[in-house]
Scaffold this active site. Structure first.
Site, PDB file in Angstrom:
ATOM      1  N   SER A  70      17.325  25.941  46.706  1.00 30.11           N
ATOM      2  CA  SER A  70      18.554  26.735  46.639  1.00 30.11           C
ATOM      3  C   SER A  70      19.428  26.361  47.825  1.00 30.11           C
ATOM      4  CB  SER A  70      18.201  28.227  46.703  1.00 30.11           C
ATOM      5  OG  SER A  70      19.322  29.019  47.028  1.00 30.11           O
ATOM      6  N   TYR A 113      14.287  35.609  51.640  1.00 33.39           N
ATOM      7  CA  TYR A 113      14.631  34.590  50.652  1.00 33.39           C
ATOM      8  C   TYR A 113      14.933  33.260  51.346  1.00 33.39           C
ATOM      9  CZ  TYR A 113      16.613  32.490  46.443  1.00 33.39           C
ATOM     10  OH  TYR A 113      16.860  31.668  45.368  1.00 33.39           O
TER      11      TYR A 113
END
Length: 243
Positions: A144, A157
């Site tokens: 990501s 995250y």
């Protein structure tokens, strides 16, 4: 197989985690059109089966908690027994908890890391054990832009995705001499439940269709045997988390 399909993927067995919806489902639909044989693994077994029923290819739907070592070993064994081999795995399953650090419980920190980082490690470990015997295979890790930059209230995250990108490059260096390719696909924001369900005020126009990222996965999987792509980034044109 459709006329524009990639023959390189015909009858290749590919396991996709988090296959029940979002990017995982888009990856499955893209690879199915190329005649791949798909193992759809998802924490929600019913969701995996529902996706499998939509695909025009050979499938195996499995319930899988990627953070469970024994469950991953069993899933890979089932894939190999069912299809005879395992050619690639796509580490796509991921979760997130978006809160300030003072509201982030240790249990939630560990739960996110278990899915987003420990899970890909376990899948890669056991997939590589099978692939090593054939001296060929491919591990694709869905990273990501959170593995490149940071924003507030997403510490766990970011930690998991920076770790996943590091793991991916480390495995690329370690497994390449054994004939195993490892690629990281760094995906920008997508129009999937992962974002849309949690951030109802987000502008969908800033996001991309997950099918576009799925095509990048297809691209890295279809490189000639002599070529590997260690990392590729796929961003929406109006991505706000990247310059």
């Amino acid at each position: 197989m459709n006329p524009s399909a990639c023959p390189e993927l015909q009858d290749r067995t590919i396991l996709v985690t988090g296959a029940g919806r979002g990017l995982g489902a888009a990856i499955c639909h893209t690879l199915a059109a190329d005649g791949a044989r798909l193992v759809l693994a998802d924490l929600d077994a019913a969701r995996a089966r529902a996706q499998a029923e939509q695909l025009d290819c050979k499938t195996l739907a499995l319930a899988l908690d990627v953070g469970d070592d024994a469950a991953v070993q069993n899933a890979i064994a089932q894939a190999v027994e069912h299809f005879g081999a395992l050619d690639a795995v796509i580490n796509n399953a991921a979760i997130d908890i978006t809160v300030p650090i003072d509201e982030l419980d240790v249990a939630d920190w560990e739960r996110v890391l278990r899915t987003n980082l420990t899970g890909p490690f376990i899948v890669a470990k056991h997939a590589a054990a099978h692939m090593r015997t054939r001296r060929r295979g491919h591990i694709v890790n869905i990273a990501s832009t959170a593995s490149k930059r940071a924003w507030p209230n997403a510490s766990v995250y970011h930690a998991s995705k920076w770790g996943l990108l590091g793991l991916s490059h480390a495995l690329h260096a370690e497994l390449r001499p054994q004939g195993i390719k490892v690629s990281a696909v760094v995906a920008g924001g997508m129009r999937t439940p992962f974002l849309l369900d949690r951030f109802p005020d987000i502008d969908p126009g800033l996001l991309q269709d997950p099918a576009h990222v799925a095509r990048a996965v297809r691209f890295v999987l279809t490189q000639p045997d002599e070529t590997v792509i260690p990392e590729v980034m796929v961003l929406p044109m109006r991505e706000t988390s990247w310059p």
